[in-house]
Motif scaffolding. Structure first.
Motif, mmCIF file in Angstrom:
data_model
loop_
_atom_site.group_PDB
_atom_site.id
_atom_site.type_symbol
_atom_site.label_atom_id
_atom_site.label_comp_id
_atom_site.label_asym_id
_atom_site.label_seq_id
_atom_site.Cartn_x
_atom_site.Cartn_y
_atom_site.Cartn_z
ATOM 1 N N ASP A 163 0.829 -1.210 0.000
ATOM 2 C CA ASP A 163 0.000 0.000 0.000
ATOM 3 C C ASP A 163 0.861 1.256 0.000
ATOM 4 O O ASP A 163 0.602 2.199 -0.734
ATOM 5 C CB ASP A 163 -0.937 0.004 1.216
ATOM 6 C CG ASP A 163 -2.005 -1.076 1.115
ATOM 7 O OD1 ASP A 163 -2.177 -1.635 0.012
ATOM 8 O OD2 ASP A 163 -2.655 -1.363 2.133
ATOM 9 N N VAL A 164 1.889 1.249 0.832
ATOM 10 C CA VAL A 164 2.745 2.428 0.915
ATOM 11 C C VAL A 164 3.551 2.575 -0.384
ATOM 12 O O VAL A 164 3.799 3.676 -0.869
ATOM 13 C CB VAL A 164 3.636 2.393 2.182
ATOM 14 C CG1 VAL A 164 4.792 1.459 2.045
ATOM 15 C CG2 VAL A 164 4.158 3.788 2.502
ATOM 16 N N PHE A 165 3.853 1.447 -0.986
ATOM 17 C CA PHE A 165 4.569 1.451 -2.261
ATOM 18 C C PHE A 165 3.675 2.016 -3.384
ATOM 19 O O PHE A 165 4.111 2.824 -4.207
ATOM 20 C CB PHE A 165 5.014 0.026 -2.585
ATOM 21 C CG PHE A 165 5.704 -0.105 -3.905
ATOM 22 C CD1 PHE A 165 6.910 0.513 -4.126
ATOM 23 C CD2 PHE A 165 5.143 -0.859 -4.919
ATOM 24 C CE1 PHE A 165 7.547 0.394 -5.351
ATOM 25 C CE2 PHE A 165 5.773 -0.987 -6.137
ATOM 26 C CZ PHE A 165 6.972 -0.363 -6.350
ATOM 27 N N ALA A 166 2.410 1.603 -3.372
ATOM 28 C CA ALA A 166 1.449 2.106 -4.369
ATOM 29 C C ALA A 166 1.278 3.616 -4.204
ATOM 30 O O ALA A 166 1.210 4.355 -5.187
ATOM 31 C CB ALA A 166 0.109 1.395 -4.203
ATOM 32 N N LEU A 167 1.240 4.045 -2.967
ATOM 33 C CA LEU A 167 1.097 5.474 -2.681
ATOM 34 C C LEU A 167 2.302 6.252 -3.212
ATOM 35 O O LEU A 167 2.161 7.314 -3.820
ATOM 36 C CB LEU A 167 0.961 5.668 -1.167
ATOM 37 C CG LEU A 167 0.810 7.103 -0.691
ATOM 38 C CD1 LEU A 167 -0.542 7.655 -1.092
ATOM 39 C CD2 LEU A 167 0.975 7.187 0.827
ATOM 40 N N MET A 168 3.466 5.677 -3.004
ATOM 41 C CA MET A 168 4.689 6.322 -3.484
ATOM 42 C C MET A 168 4.662 6.441 -5.012
ATOM 43 O O MET A 168 4.998 7.480 -5.572
ATOM 44 C CB MET A 168 5.879 5.477 -3.041
ATOM 45 C CG MET A 168 7.196 6.016 -3.510
ATOM 46 S SD MET A 168 8.480 4.912 -2.913
ATOM 47 C CE MET A 168 9.880 5.686 -3.661
#
Ligand code: ZN
Length: 204
Positions: free
Chosen positions: A186-191
Motif C-alpha cells: 500500500d505504501v509502495f502504491a502510494l509512493m
C-alpha cells in the motif's frame, strides 16, 4: 530545498509516516544500503521498508566486513543470518535450512539495497556475505515500479522484494502468518501515485 521528514526522508508535504503502520513479522530484517541509495536516490524504498517492519534496521556502507554493527549482528548468537540474493545455491523459503540449523535463534534476513550493479559490488567486497546461506523466491515476480526504469523487469524494488519474501516465509511457516504485510504494498502504491502525479504536473 523543501524541508524533509527526518523519519521517511520525504519532503514534509508528502511525508509517508501517517500511512505507515509497522508490523512484527517475527523475522529481523537488516537493510544493507549503499550510500548512494541513502542520500541521492529519491525514489528508494529501503527506508519505507524499514519503517514498515518493527524488527528492522538500516546499515549504510559500501561494503560491510569492516562495519561494526554488521559484524555484531553476524556474530550474535541470537540470530540465524541469511541473505536475499540470487545464485545457483540460493534456497527458497520452503527449502531453507533455518528450521534445522537455526533452532532457538531468530531468522535474520539481510537485504541488499542498491542498484543491481552496486549490489553486486557490495556483495563482492563483503566476503562474509558470500558465505551466508542465500534466500530466493519460488515464483518470479514482476515489478510494479513505474517510477524509475529497472534494468530488467524482474528487478524488484526493495519494498516489493521484502513483501514477496515475507509472503513466502509465511507460507513456509517461518514468519508469523497472522500478520498482514499488505501495508508494504500500500505504501509502495502510494509512493508510485505521488511520483506519477508529480511527473504529470511537471509536464503540464
Ligand atoms: Zn515522514
Amino acid at each position: 530545498m523543501s524541508q524533509k521528514c527526518y523519519k521517511c526522508y520525504r519532503p514534509l508535504s508528502t511525508c509517508f509516516c501517517p500511512h505507515i503502520h509497522p508490523v512484527d513479522t517475527g523475522v529481523k530484517f537488516v537493510i544493507l544500503m549503499h550510500p548512494w541509495e541513502a542520500y541521492k536516490q529519491k525514489t528508494g524504498t529501503g527506508r519505507l521498508t524499514s519503517l514498515s517492519l518493527i524488527d528492522s534496521e538500516i546499515i549504510i556502507d559500501q561494503h560491510f566486513d569492516g562495519n561494526n554493527r554488521y559484524k555484531e549482528l553476524l556474530d550474535s548468537d541470537d540470530y540465524y543470518p541469511m541473505v536475499l540474493y540470487p545464485g545457483s545455491e540460493a534456497m527458497t523459503a520452503a527449502e531453507c535450512d533455518f528450521p534445522v540449523r537455526g533452532k532457538g535463534k531468530k531468522l535474520l534476513v539481510f537485504l541488499v539495497d542498491a542498484t543491481w550493479i552496486m549490489a553486486r559490488k557490495m556483495v563482492y567486497k563483503t566476503p562474509s556475505l558470500q558465505t551466508l546461506p542465500r534466500l530466493s523466491f519460488t515464483a518470479s515476480y514482476t515489478s510494479q515500479f513505474h517510477i524509475k526504469r529497472q534494468p530488467a523487469e524482474y528487478c524488484l524494488s526493495t519494498i516489493e522484494s521484502t513483501y514477496y519474501l515475507i509472503k513466502e516465509l509465511q507460507d513456509a511457516g517461518l514468519s508469523d502468518s497472522s500478520v498482514s504485510v499488505q501495508g508494504l504494498m500500500d505504501v509502495f502504491a502510494l509512493m508510485n501515485k505521488i511520483q506519477m502525479d508529480h511527473k504529470k504536473n511537471r509536464n503540464i
